[in-house]
Design a protein around this motif. Structure first.
Motif, PDB file in Angstrom:
ATOM      1  N   PRO A 237      40.594  41.449  41.680  1.00 28.14           N
ATOM      2  CA  PRO A 237      41.654  40.841  40.859  1.00 28.14           C
ATOM      3  C   PRO A 237      42.129  41.727  39.712  1.00 28.14           C
ATOM      4  CG  PRO A 237      39.742  39.388  41.032  1.00 28.14           C
ATOM      5  CD  PRO A 237      39.454  40.571  41.864  1.00 28.14           C
ATOM      6  N   ARG A 238      41.188  42.455  39.101  1.00 27.77           N
ATOM      7  CA  ARG A 238      41.607  43.308  37.978  1.00 27.77           C
ATOM      8  C   ARG A 238      42.569  44.393  38.454  1.00 27.77           C
ATOM      9  NH1 ARG A 238      39.958  44.380  32.730  1.00 27.77           N
ATOM     10  NH2 ARG A 238      40.301  46.508  32.061  1.00 27.77           N
ATOM     11  N   ALA A 239      42.262  44.957  39.606  1.00 23.04           N
ATOM     12  CA  ALA A 239      43.159  45.987  40.148  1.00 23.04           C
ATOM     13  C   ALA A 239      44.522  45.392  40.473  1.00 23.04           C
ATOM     14  CB  ALA A 239      42.537  46.602  41.391  1.00 23.04           C
ATOM     15  N   GLN A 240      44.530  44.166  40.995  1.00 27.53           N
ATOM     16  CA  GLN A 240      45.817  43.526  41.302  1.00 27.53           C
ATOM     17  C   GLN A 240      46.638  43.335  40.042  1.00 27.53           C
ATOM     18  OE1 GLN A 240      45.241  39.920  43.465  1.00 27.53           O
ATOM     19  NE2 GLN A 240      43.969  40.893  45.018  1.00 27.53           N
ATOM     20  N   HIS A 241      45.949  42.913  38.954  1.00 27.77           N
ATOM     21  CA  HIS A 241      46.676  42.721  37.696  1.00 27.77           C
ATOM     22  C   HIS A 241      47.245  44.036  37.186  1.00 27.77           C
ATOM     23  CE1 HIS A 241      46.152  38.643  35.826  1.00 27.77           C
ATOM     24  NE2 HIS A 241      45.620  38.493  37.011  1.00 27.77           N
ATOM     25  N   ILE A 242      46.397  45.071  37.193  1.00 25.39           N
ATOM     26  CA  ILE A 242      46.869  46.354  36.650  1.00 25.39           C
ATOM     27  C   ILE A 242      48.000  46.895  37.512  1.00 25.39           C
ATOM     28  CG2 ILE A 242      46.173  48.698  36.066  1.00 25.39           C
ATOM     29  CD1 ILE A 242      43.393  47.609  35.536  1.00 25.39           C
ATOM     30  N   ARG A 243      47.885  46.703  38.818  1.00 27.80           N
ATOM     31  CA  ARG A 243      48.982  47.116  39.703  1.00 27.80           C
ATOM     32  C   ARG A 243      50.283  46.425  39.309  1.00 27.80           C
ATOM     33  NH1 ARG A 243      46.741  46.778  45.847  1.00 27.80           N
ATOM     34  NH2 ARG A 243      45.465  48.637  45.729  1.00 27.80           N
TER      35      ARG A 243
END
Lengths: 181, 390
Positions: free
Chosen positions: B116-122
């Protein structure tokens, strides 16, 4: 300036003229690809502001320009237009090749439609590497070109013989390779 | 100043009517106007061939291909992680946004999902690249109509966004930050605070541009009611993004489809405009920058903790299959159709870029307009040459 054509200008006077020429270059912005935006940032943005170096980035046509910055990918379809616009520029003219694509093809080194280096079509004075180069790198390229012009034999340039130094021989400059002095 | 008598007025009107009749009877010779391939108004190397009758365009056709670099062929000889370095350079103003759909397609084939963190940063970087892209459009818009000031302001405020992207990814222009299964790195320390301040600056920039440019009388008279594209024609030509929304079609892939990005966790508005003229297209983009700053603000507040990379094999081999993923890029719908044969690299990649379809409407929309309006209509359609030719 018949004296200049015949190359009879005394060296101190040549140097004086060269200083004048190097600080009043009209540069034609040859925006082709990504590098065009970085060139716009270098030439048209308040942060980098190329005019403080004595370069005027506003001619409307190559016929008014002394310097051209080929910024971006030159494709085989574009190459004739690049050559033609270069030929429209009046002598003395200088070329900065900006970015890996214009230098050697860059990330499209194995593409079927990209010209691998603009130096196949027009003579290049300064290569600025990077993909795309930062605006600072382009400004350094401009400064190096100005140093090169200061050491130039004006007569040879006027006679169309290209770059001949009045001080000593020098190779095409790569930014980061150190200034000639 | 002398007053005309009634008789003089009548004769004046009669003379004008005679002139008009004569103009209809006299056939003026047509002229072919070539704009480009090197012209400041073409954002690179687009060439427009227009046949004119006087000041009016009778027929116009864009001639693309001056920036064709053979992407679809090049992707076949690159491995999957190498492809992102290439496709950064398709739409060079919003580079990170190009990587996302391709990476999502590869992840879909490998049946993995980023944390999820990667999705947010993306999503944050996606919106930042949208801001970097469209803010330059807003500045460039002025140049096309003879106002030079907005472009300086655009470059000034765009630098802040580029600094953010550089701070997070290390690349100012072409991040190449997205990896299959997540991101290369986490965000640096202090990045979120800086982002908050920059988003405020960008909202100020939008207000400035709205006051300076959109409220300007000349700007309005050059764009209002010019280059009108009705909704059905826009759909037929396959327009997408802000060009379609400006024709009154409520369509946004960020909202309409569910991808592993964080758009479902934020509250944003999709703006549409009923007019479909140049002004509407510009106005929609202005609102989009504002919405993007709000999306970034919301995502920063709700950034979840955790890793930014899932477990992926060291050498990435994508299983056999086909995947189509498209996202709402700054210029419109951008999609990748990836065919894999279980190899290190893709077997075939079809790239659907927004500008190619957006520019294909020019023969229709330029018919009958005046020559100076060609420039404003092209500017408002907003294309990037790398995105057209690939």
């Amino acid at each position: 300036m018949g004296l200049v054509d015949r190359g009879r200008l005394p060296a101190p006077l040549t140097k004086l003229f060269n200083i004048g020429r190097s600080y009043s270059m009209w540069v034609y912005q040859w925006g082709l690809a990504c590098c065009a935006i970085e060139m716009g940032a270098a030439f048209g943005s308040p942060r980098y502001d190329v005019m403080r170096l004595g370069v005027i980035p506003l001619p409307a046509s190559p016929r008014q320009a002394d310097l051209v910055v080929v910024s971006g990918t030159v494709t085989d379809k574009m190459a004739p237009a690049v050559k033609r616009l270069y030929e429209q520029m009046p002598e003395p003219k200088y070329v900065i090749s900006m970015g890996s694509c214009a230098n050697c093809g860059g990330p499209y080194w194995d593409s079927y439609s990209v010209t691998k280096g603009v130096d196949q079509i027009v003579p290049v004075d300064v290569y600025v590497p990077g993909c795309p180069p930062r605006p600072e790198a382009l400004l350094e390229g401009v400064v190096l070109l100005q140093q090169r012009i200061k050491h130039e034999d004006m007569g040879a340039r006027w006679r169309g013989e290209g770059f001949k130094p009045i001080v000593r021989e020098s190779e095409p400059i790569v930014v980061g390779g150190g200034p000639i002095e | 100043m002398t007053m005309l008598s009634e008789r003089q007025q009548m004769s004046y009107i009669a003379a004008q009517a005679a002139d008009a009749r004569l103009n209809v009877e006299l056939e003026t010779e047509g002229m072919t106007l070539n704009i480009g391939p090197q012209h400041p108004a073409t954002h690179g190397t687009l060439r427009i061939i227009a046949r004119l009758d006087g000041e009016q365009v009778v027929w116009a056709e864009p001639s693309a291909g001056y920036m064709h670099r053979g992407y679809e062929k090049l992707t076949e000889v690159r491995t999957f992680p190498q492809v992102t370095a290439l496709i950064n350079r398709i739409d060079w103003l919003g580079s990170f946004a190009n990587e996302v759909p391709f990476i999502l397609a590869a992840e879909q084939l490998m049946n993995i999902e980023a944390p999820p963190r990667a999705q947010h940063i993306r999503t944050i970087l996606f919106e930042l690249s949208r801001i970097a892209n469209v803010s330059l459009f807003l500045g460039d818009l002025g140049v096309q109509m003879g106002a030079v000031t907005p472009v300086f302001m655009a470059f000034r405020d765009r630098e802040y966004v580029l600094n953010l992207i550089e701070g997070a990814t290390g690349g100012r222009f072409h991040p190449n930050f997205d990896r299959i299964g997540g991101l290369k790195d986490d965000l640096p320390k202090g990045w979120l605070d800086e982002t908050r301040q920059v988003m405020k600056k960008l909202r100020n920039f939008c207000d400035e541009i709205e006051d300076l440019l959109f409220g300007n009388e000349i700007f309005q008279s050059r764009t209002r009611g010019i280059g009108v594209i009705p909704a059905d024609v826009a759909r037929q030509y396959g327009l997408s993004g802000a060009n379609l929304r400006a024709s009154g079609v409520d369509w946004d892939l960020r909202r309409d489809q569910s991808l592993p990005l964080a758009y479902d966790k934020v509250d944003f508005r999709v703006w549409t405009h009923p007019d479909g003229d140049s002004w509407a297209r510009c106005w929609i983009r202005l609102q989009e920058v504002r919405e993007a700053t709000k999306i970034v603000d919301q995502l920063i507040e709700t950034l979840p903790p955790g890793p930014v990379m899932t477990k992926v094999p060291r050498i990435i081999k994508v299983p056999e299959g086909e995947a189509w993923v498209s996202t709402e890029n700054p210029l419109g719908e951008m999609g990748y159709y990836v065919v894999s044969k279980g190899d290190l690299g893709p077997f075939r990649v079809k790239i659907r870029s927004a500008s190619f379809n957006n520019i294909s409407i020019t023969p229709w929309v330029l018919k009958g307009v005046y020559v100076p309006d060609i420039i404003t209509i092209l500017a408002s359609l907003y294309f990037i040459l790398g995105d057209i030719d690939r």
